[in-house]
Design an enzyme around this catalytic site. Structure first.
Site, short mmCIF file in Angstrom:
data_model
loop_
_atom_site.label_atom_id
_atom_site.label_comp_id
_atom_site.label_asym_id
_atom_site.label_seq_id
_atom_site.Cartn_x
_atom_site.Cartn_y
_atom_site.Cartn_z
N GLY A 9 0.82 -1.21 0.00
CA GLY A 9 0.00 0.00 0.00
C GLY A 9 0.85 1.25 0.00
O GLY A 9 0.51 2.27 -0.61
N ASN A 10 2.01 1.18 0.67
CA ASN A 10 2.91 2.34 0.70
C ASN A 10 3.70 2.50 -0.59
O ASN A 10 4.28 3.56 -0.83
CB ASN A 10 3.87 2.24 1.89
CG ASN A 10 3.17 2.50 3.21
OD1 ASN A 10 2.25 3.29 3.28
ND2 ASN A 10 3.58 1.80 4.25
N LYS A 122 -1.24 -3.07 12.82
CA LYS A 122 -1.30 -2.75 11.40
C LYS A 122 -1.51 -1.26 11.19
O LYS A 122 -2.51 -0.69 11.60
CB LYS A 122 -2.44 -3.53 10.74
CG LYS A 122 -2.64 -3.21 9.25
CD LYS A 122 -1.45 -3.66 8.43
CE LYS A 122 -1.69 -3.39 6.94
NZ LYS A 122 -0.51 -3.71 6.14
N LYS A 266 6.62 -8.91 6.11
CA LYS A 266 7.21 -9.31 4.83
C LYS A 266 8.25 -10.41 5.05
O LYS A 266 8.29 -11.41 4.32
CB LYS A 266 7.84 -8.11 4.14
CG LYS A 266 6.85 -7.07 3.65
CD LYS A 266 7.56 -5.87 3.05
CE LYS A 266 6.56 -4.91 2.43
NZ LYS A 266 5.54 -4.44 3.39
#
Length: 303
Positions: A9-10, A122, A266
């Site tokens: 998203g970033n 989150k 990740k």
């Protein structure tokens, strides 16, 4: 080769970007131009994050007197459609007419007893100063954590357990479609406490990398690629001794600590995928997708 590509998203809306459709479309265009050539030779699945976007949508109710914010599962569904549409549109313009591209709303089951519900990690939405974050925490009851030099809202991020629509996703891939699914980590859902087939929405945002890793295993992916706004995994991030990892084994990486709200998921997803399948996972920059597939860029995690 079947490749699952998780777009952060970033990466689609970078940390200091203006939160506009125009800016997001420009970033998605970069991703689409990297992904489109791969579709000629590989089976492609695209997963995307939604942290900045779902946080922005959660603020829109403030513009209407008496309105209440939609629950997070509904906002997750909204961002799946919104971001998926933009990705689908950009890819559609770059691929030959016979290549089908589709966005599939995807529900993912979570455990109602997941400890994440008591420990929000989150990041969602824009960045704030400490003063503004404290004010919003008091007014809205939101939780905040520090993200770099700024502060951002955090929400529960339970572990994905099962992908409800895995069968139609597989059907589409087997027929040569480029599939955009599990956006924002999927729509978090669970079965009612009393049992039964009904599915209930959950106030949470599933991490898209963990959802992408589950998806990659379920569809038999040969490569799980996480594209973000940095060119790999760094040891000593933010220090003069910072060092990017090139190729690293899953067992070696598993023992190293990383931030829960950013690189941590990740790394965990890469370790899980490589360790459980014996295949490659990669973490790198959005601009380097083609080189990552070729194995010449990013941090590559192998069994």
């Amino acid at each position: 080769m079947r490749i699952v590509i998780a777009l952060g998203g970033n990466a689609l809306m970078r940390r200091l970007d203006s939160m506009t459709t125009e800016v997001q479309r420009k970033n998605i265009e970069i991703a689409a131009r990297a992904i489109a050539p791969l579709a000629a030779e590989h089976s492609i699945v695209v997963v995307h994050g939604n942290g900045p976007q779902v946080g922005l949508l959660s603020l829109q109710a403030d513009a209407y007197r008496g309105a209440e914010p939609y629950p997070l599962d509904v906002l997750d569904a909204g961002t799946q459609g919104m971001i998926g549409y933009l990705i689908q549109q950009e890819l559609r313009g770059l691929l030959p007419p016979e290549c089908q591209v589709t966005t599939l709303l995807t529900m993912i089951l979570v455990d109602p007893d997941d400890p994440a519900f008591g420990n929000p990690t989150k990041f969602v939405g824009p960045i704030y100063s400490k003063q503004d974050a404290d004010k919003l925490a008091g007014e809205k009851g939101w939780s905040f954590r520090q993200d770099g030099e700024s502060w951002r809202r955090v929400v529960p991020s339970p572990k994905p357990r099962a992908i409800v629509e895995i069968q139609p996703i597989t059907w589409l891939l087997d027929r040569g479609a480029v599939v955009i699914c599990a956006g924002g980590g999927g729509i978090p859902t669970m079965h009612p406490a009393g049992g039964g087939p009904a599915i209930l929405g959950v106030e949470a945002v599933i991490d898209k990398d963990l959802a992408g890793e589950l998806l990659a295993r379920d569809v038999g992916a040969d490569l799980f690629l996480m594209a973000t706004d940095v060119d790999g995994v760094y040891l000593g991030w933010g220090t003069p001794q910072a060092r990017r990892l090139g190729q690293v084994s899953a067992s070696e990486l598993a023992d190293r600590p990383f931030a829960a709200g950013s690189m941590g998921p990740k790394v965990k997803a890469a370790v899980n995928f490589a360790g459980k399948t014996g295949k490659r996972a990669a973490i790198g920059a959005l601009d380097d997708i083609a080189a990552i597939v070729a194995g010449t860029a990013s941090t590559n995690v192998v069994a």
